[in-house]
Scaffold this motif. Sequence first.
Motif, PDB file in Angstrom:
ATOM      1  N   SER A  78      -8.479  -1.251   7.507  1.00  0.00           N
ATOM      2  CA  SER A  78      -8.793  -1.976   6.273  1.00  0.00           C
ATOM      3  C   SER A  78      -7.675  -2.943   5.915  1.00  0.00           C
ATOM      4  CB  SER A  78      -9.022  -0.993   5.128  1.00  0.00           C
ATOM      5  OG  SER A  78     -10.132  -0.163   5.372  1.00  0.00           O
ATOM      6  N   LEU A 109       0.833  -1.196   0.000  1.00  0.00           N
ATOM      7  CA  LEU A 109       0.000   0.000   0.000  1.00  0.00           C
ATOM      8  C   LEU A 109       0.870   1.249   0.000  1.00  0.00           C
ATOM      9  CD1 LEU A 109      -2.605  -1.210   2.629  1.00  0.00           C
ATOM     10  CD2 LEU A 109      -2.982  -0.970   0.167  1.00  0.00           C
ATOM     11  N   ILE A 156      -7.130   3.353   7.248  1.00  0.00           N
ATOM     12  CA  ILE A 156      -6.416   2.545   6.264  1.00  0.00           C
ATOM     13  C   ILE A 156      -5.802   1.323   6.927  1.00  0.00           C
ATOM     14  CG2 ILE A 156      -4.467   2.526   4.651  1.00  0.00           C
ATOM     15  CD1 ILE A 156      -5.044   5.555   4.230  1.00  0.00           C
ATOM     16  N   HIS A 195      -5.413   3.535  -6.454  1.00  0.00           N
ATOM     17  CA  HIS A 195      -6.438   3.822  -5.451  1.00  0.00           C
ATOM     18  C   HIS A 195      -6.012   5.042  -4.650  1.00  0.00           C
ATOM     19  CE1 HIS A 195      -9.185   0.297  -5.451  1.00  0.00           C
ATOM     20  NE2 HIS A 195      -8.129  -0.343  -5.924  1.00  0.00           N
ATOM     21  N   PHE A 241     -10.295   1.208  -1.290  1.00  0.00           N
ATOM     22  CA  PHE A 241      -9.320   0.213  -0.864  1.00  0.00           C
ATOM     23  C   PHE A 241      -9.403  -0.975  -1.807  1.00  0.00           C
ATOM     24  CE2 PHE A 241      -7.275  -2.941   1.816  1.00  0.00           C
ATOM     25  CZ  PHE A 241      -6.316  -2.192   2.489  1.00  0.00           C
ATOM     26  N   LEU A 252      -6.290   5.842  -1.195  1.00  0.00           N
ATOM     27  CA  LEU A 252      -6.602   5.045  -0.011  1.00  0.00           C
ATOM     28  C   LEU A 252      -7.458   5.795   1.000  1.00  0.00           C
ATOM     29  CD1 LEU A 252      -3.182   3.251   0.488  1.00  0.00           C
ATOM     30  CD2 LEU A 252      -5.315   2.250  -0.383  1.00  0.00           C
TER      31      LEU A 252
END
Length: 215
Positions: free
Chosen positions: A133, A48, A130, A97, A103, A99
């Motif tokens: 998730s 990420l 975040i 994405h 997601f 975030l």
Amino acid sequence: MTDTRPQPTPEVFWEEFYGRDDRVWSGRPNPLLVREAAGLAPGTALDLGCGEGADAIWLAARGWQVTAVDVSATALERGAAHAAEAGVADRIGWRRHDLGTSFPEAPEGGYGLVSLQFLHSPLELPVERIVRSAAAAVAPGGVLLFVGHAQSPSWKRQAHADVRFPTADELLAAMGLPSPDRRVEVRESLRTEATGPDGEAGFRVDHVLRVRRLR
């Protein structure tokens, strides 16, 4: 006087950021990712805030099948080009994405590794949401690895006076801890002597959190 000018969107901000130079980062993986992930058995990984892809490429070269996520299309294009040069293009999927608002969907069963490395922004960013998730995307037996600043680097204290960095306790709570389903394997706050962009001597303090989902 308060600056009332509207903030750019994350996409606009990071496109401008990556558009300033042909290459922004060193191309080397984050050392703390290497330290914490080197002993893990390869599987599926979610990177990420992947930037130009150095971490994703390092993981792919060690057998991981990686989903690499960033808000900047320019960063993702560079990452894909670097992956092709490294011979691991078939092991990385690149996804765009923001975030803060979306997601990536996890594969059935989740990821064996979810990595959040220095997921910081001068724009508002819901880091704890975040992280929550990200924790939900980890497969049973898998690991969530968070590495991030505990505070602004010493040479940026005044510039980042309004930035809030979550504490380790706040981050662990966002991961769902304490919980019988998750085990903290590493919790450290590391002080590292470092040099600022203009050659100033200083230091930074970073959180390292590695949490394994047990079931």
